[in-house]
Design a protein around this motif. Structure first.
Motif, PDB file in Angstrom:
ATOM      1  N   ARG A  43       0.724  -1.132  -0.008  1.00  0.00           N
ATOM      2  CA  ARG A  43      -0.329   0.084  -0.195  1.00  0.00           C
ATOM      3  C   ARG A  43       0.145   1.523  -0.003  1.00  0.00           C
ATOM      4  NH1 ARG A  43      -4.442  -0.429   4.950  1.00  0.00           N
ATOM      5  NH2 ARG A  43      -4.996   1.548   3.822  1.00  0.00           N
ATOM      6  N   ILE A  44       1.793   1.197   1.010  1.00  0.00           N
ATOM      7  CA  ILE A  44       2.535   2.867   0.550  1.00  0.00           C
ATOM      8  C   ILE A  44       3.415   2.743  -0.561  1.00  0.00           C
ATOM      9  CG2 ILE A  44       4.844   3.338   1.537  1.00  0.00           C
ATOM     10  CD1 ILE A  44       5.128   1.739   3.359  1.00  0.00           C
ATOM     11  N   LYS A  45       3.440   1.842  -1.672  1.00  0.00           N
ATOM     12  CA  LYS A  45       3.711   1.456  -3.090  1.00  0.00           C
ATOM     13  C   LYS A  45       3.044   1.980  -3.890  1.00  0.00           C
ATOM     14  CE  LYS A  45       6.620  -0.869  -6.550  1.00  0.00           C
ATOM     15  NZ  LYS A  45       7.376   0.552  -5.976  1.00  0.00           N
ATOM     16  N   TRP A  46       1.888   1.732  -3.718  1.00  0.00           N
ATOM     17  CA  TRP A  46       1.054   1.393  -4.720  1.00  0.00           C
ATOM     18  C   TRP A  46       0.003   2.800  -3.889  1.00  0.00           C
ATOM     19  CZ3 TRP A  46      -0.942  -3.637  -3.715  1.00  0.00           C
ATOM     20  CH2 TRP A  46       0.312  -5.113  -4.378  1.00  0.00           C
ATOM     21  N   GLU A  47      -0.350   3.756  -3.296  1.00  0.00           N
ATOM     22  CA  GLU A  47      -0.994   4.351  -2.931  1.00  0.00           C
ATOM     23  C   GLU A  47      -0.429   5.875  -2.091  1.00  0.00           C
ATOM     24  OE1 GLU A  47      -3.879   3.352   0.290  1.00  0.00           O
ATOM     25  OE2 GLU A  47      -4.326   1.242  -0.491  1.00  0.00           O
ATOM     26  N   HIS A  48       0.775   5.689  -2.004  1.00  0.00           N
ATOM     27  CA  HIS A  48       1.809   6.940  -1.612  1.00  0.00           C
ATOM     28  C   HIS A  48       2.772   6.989  -2.663  1.00  0.00           C
ATOM     29  CE1 HIS A  48      -0.409   6.869   1.822  1.00  0.00           C
ATOM     30  NE2 HIS A  48      -0.460   5.478   2.034  1.00  0.00           N
ATOM     31  N   ASP A  49       4.420   6.075  -2.431  1.00  0.00           N
ATOM     32  CA  ASP A  49       5.233   6.734  -3.378  1.00  0.00           C
ATOM     33  C   ASP A  49       5.640   4.923  -4.231  1.00  0.00           C
ATOM     34  OD1 ASP A  49       7.776   7.030  -4.304  1.00  0.00           O
ATOM     35  OD2 ASP A  49       8.734   8.024  -2.051  1.00  0.00           O
ATOM     36  N   GLY A  50       5.171   5.362  -5.179  1.00  0.00           N
ATOM     37  CA  GLY A  50       6.070   4.520  -6.125  1.00  0.00           C
ATOM     38  C   GLY A  50       7.310   3.795  -6.346  1.00  0.00           C
ATOM     39  N   SER A  51       7.988   4.740  -5.483  1.00  0.00           N
ATOM     40  CA  SER A  51       9.411   4.330  -5.758  1.00  0.00           C
ATOM     41  C   SER A  51      10.000   3.485  -4.891  1.00  0.00           C
ATOM     42  CB  SER A  51      10.280   5.892  -5.672  1.00  0.00           C
ATOM     43  OG  SER A  51      10.471   6.560  -4.095  1.00  0.00           O
ATOM     44  N   PHE A  52       8.651   3.375  -3.218  1.00  0.00           N
ATOM     45  CA  PHE A  52       9.510   2.890  -2.267  1.00  0.00           C
ATOM     46  C   PHE A  52       9.452   1.044  -2.955  1.00  0.00           C
ATOM     47  CE2 PHE A  52       7.794  -0.161   1.388  1.00  0.00           C
ATOM     48  CZ  PHE A  52       8.909   0.444   1.979  1.00  0.00           C
ATOM     49  N   SER A  53      11.237   0.726  -2.286  1.00  0.00           N
ATOM     50  CA  SER A  53      11.352  -0.695  -2.755  1.00  0.00           C
ATOM     51  C   SER A  53      11.707  -1.847  -1.783  1.00  0.00           C
ATOM     52  CB  SER A  53      12.505   0.476  -3.264  1.00  0.00           C
ATOM     53  OG  SER A  53      12.088   0.877  -4.284  1.00  0.00           O
ATOM     54  N   TYR A  54      11.408  -2.819  -1.516  1.00  0.00           N
ATOM     55  CA  TYR A  54      10.884  -3.637  -1.006  1.00  0.00           C
ATOM     56  C   TYR A  54      11.465  -4.790  -1.466  1.00  0.00           C
ATOM     57  CZ  TYR A  54       6.136  -3.463  -1.944  1.00  0.00           C
ATOM     58  OH  TYR A  54       5.003  -3.837  -2.165  1.00  0.00           O
ATOM     59  N   ARG A  55      11.412  -6.172  -1.193  1.00  0.00           N
ATOM     60  CA  ARG A  55      11.716  -7.836  -2.126  1.00  0.00           C
ATOM     61  C   ARG A  55      10.353  -8.766  -1.548  1.00  0.00           C
ATOM     62  NH1 ARG A  55      17.870  -7.771  -0.988  1.00  0.00           N
ATOM     63  NH2 ARG A  55      18.604  -7.364  -2.967  1.00  0.00           N
ATOM     64  N   ARG A  56       9.621  -9.485  -2.222  1.00  0.00           N
ATOM     65  CA  ARG A  56       8.959  -9.786  -2.051  1.00  0.00           C
ATOM     66  C   ARG A  56       8.548 -11.130  -3.292  1.00  0.00           C
ATOM     67  NH1 ARG A  56       6.566  -6.881  -5.936  1.00  0.00           N
ATOM     68  NH2 ARG A  56       4.548  -6.017  -5.760  1.00  0.00           N
ATOM     69  N   SER A  57       8.311 -11.971  -3.622  1.00  0.00           N
ATOM     70  CA  SER A  57       7.898 -12.923  -4.165  1.00  0.00           C
ATOM     71  C   SER A  57       7.004 -13.960  -4.563  1.00  0.00           C
ATOM     72  CB  SER A  57       9.163 -13.659  -4.969  1.00  0.00           C
ATOM     73  OG  SER A  57       8.860 -14.417  -5.711  1.00  0.00           O
ATOM     74  N   CYS A  58       6.820 -15.421  -2.991  1.00  0.00           N
ATOM     75  CA  CYS A  58       5.724 -15.914  -3.079  1.00  0.00           C
ATOM     76  C   CYS A  58       3.847 -15.312  -2.508  1.00  0.00           C
ATOM     77  CB  CYS A  58       6.067 -16.951  -2.456  1.00  0.00           C
ATOM     78  SG  CYS A  58       7.092 -16.782  -0.382  1.00  0.00           S
ATOM     79  N   ARG A  59       4.987 -14.246  -1.439  1.00  0.00           N
ATOM     80  CA  ARG A  59       3.922 -14.275  -0.269  1.00  0.00           C
ATOM     81  C   ARG A  59       3.240 -15.599   0.223  1.00  0.00           C
ATOM     82  NH1 ARG A  59      -1.232 -12.809   0.980  1.00  0.00           N
ATOM     83  NH2 ARG A  59      -2.032 -10.408   1.304  1.00  0.00           N
TER      84      ARG A  59
END
Ligand code: SF4
Ligand code: SF4
Ligand code: FES
Length: 329
Positions: A43-59
């Motif tokens: 939600r940080i990335k999608w609603e606030h700041d698209g440049s926010f970076s983190y790793r995820r894959s499988c969930r």
């Protein structure tokens, strides 16, 4: 009943290419009872700041990519319910990478040291495989159960980046590498157990430099308990005869020696046995504190004065040691 809660995410931000120093940005959001920490990162990335970076894959807690720290707690973002942490820490969650000094961009860290150390312990079965086997390699249930939990490691790094010994000693291989070393050393198909025990037993980098703080056990999202594997490796070093005589191995021997002799721990003798008289001098300050609190006496550690009381039923304790001891020290 209110199904959502308004919280603030105080979030570590840093771009190694453009920022001289990291900074924190605050994001406010209503959080639902089923949301995971990973949902909040999304939600940080999608609603606030698209440049926010983190790793995820499988969930699904399988790939090991999404390890971060929340209010200092090692957290696998896709396994951790957000409101559970709000109940623990309050309405402000501090979102940080596993290791701030290794941050490359926001939550993304450089795990090179982790992977290099993992590689050091030969994390695979070493054996000459017959190119045309006549049947499969069988394994007993007991053999399989011996390494089952250690095999569940997802290499998330949460134990490694929570380990204080890693922070002060860059050579220390760390809990995840030791867990892998254990997993392949007890595999009956493996033929490199001696080599692996020598690698993990070497002073400076090996299991004897663990300070037994249990942080790794707390941090592991797969309940692997790396400190338990480290303790087993300690034992295996003695059984295989790869344990070298040094202050750490003598310290371990000193415990058994003392219990065998008195049924009690003779603290002064353990220091004398593992570090010698010079070592005793080094710990003089602690020794004085221990004398004041009655844990040792002024004559403790002096040769020919055997002042430690023996427990009743010492012979039973000695028999138990004899029965349970799998190797001579
Ligand atoms: S118990 Fe040992 S390996 Fe685990 S975190 Fe503490 S020092 Fe590190
Ligand atoms: S032992 Fe646990 S915490 Fe450590 S890397 Fe493996 S899964 Fe992650
Ligand atoms: S996204 Fe794979 S373990 Fe979390």
């Amino acid at each position: 009943m209110n199904k959502t809660k308004k919280i603030t995410l105080k979030t570590f931000r840093f771009n190694a290419e453009t920022d001289y120093l990291p900074y924190y940005k605050h994001y406010e959001m209503e959080v639902g009872k089923d949301e995971l920490i990973l949902d909040l990162l999304n939600r940080i990335k999608w609603e606030h700041d698209g440049s926010f970076s983190y790793r995820r894959s499988c969930r699904h807690g399988i790939c090991g990519a999404c390890g971060i720290k929340v209010n200092g707690k090692a957290t696998l973002a896709c396994k951790q319910n957000a409101l559970e942490l709000v109940a623990l820490f309050g309405d402000e969650l501090v979102i940080e990478p596993q290791s701030k000094k290794r941050a490359v961009k926001d939550m993304i860290i450089d795990k090179e040291d982790f992977w290099k150390k993992h590689d050091t312990v030969l994390p695979y079965v070493v054996t000459d495989v017959d190119p045309h086997p006549e049947h499969e390699t069988k394994q007993s249930i007991a053999d399989f159960n011996n390494f089952l939990d250690s095999d569940l490691c997802i290499q998330c790094g949460l134990c490694y980046y929570s380990c204080p010994a890693v922070e002060v000693n860059p050579d220390f291989l760390g809990p995840a590498a030791f867990n892998s070393a254990y997993r392949f050393t007890v595999d009956p198909r493996d033929e490199a157990s001696k080599e692996r025990l020598e690698i993990t037993g070497a002073m400076g980098q090996g299991v004897w430099n663990c300070v037994k703080c249990f942080e790794c056990a707390q941090a592991c999202p797969k309940d692997i308990n790396p400190i338990e594997k480290i303790t087993k490796l300690h034992n295996m070093e003695f059984v295989a005869g790869t344990a070298e005589s040094n202050v750490a191995t003598r310290h371990a021997e000193g415990f058994v020696r003392s219990i065998k002799k008195y049924g009690l721990l003779d603290e002064a003798d353990i220091v004398l046995y593992s570090e010698g008289y010079l070592g005793m001098f080094k710990h003089l300050g602690t020794a004085i504190d221990m004398m004041k609190s009655g844990k040792i006496h002024w004559h403790s550690g002096i040769p020919f004065i055997d002042s430690v009381p023996k427990i009743k039923n010492l012979d039973e304790v000695q028999k138990l040691i004899e029965i349970s001891q799998t190797h001579t020290l």
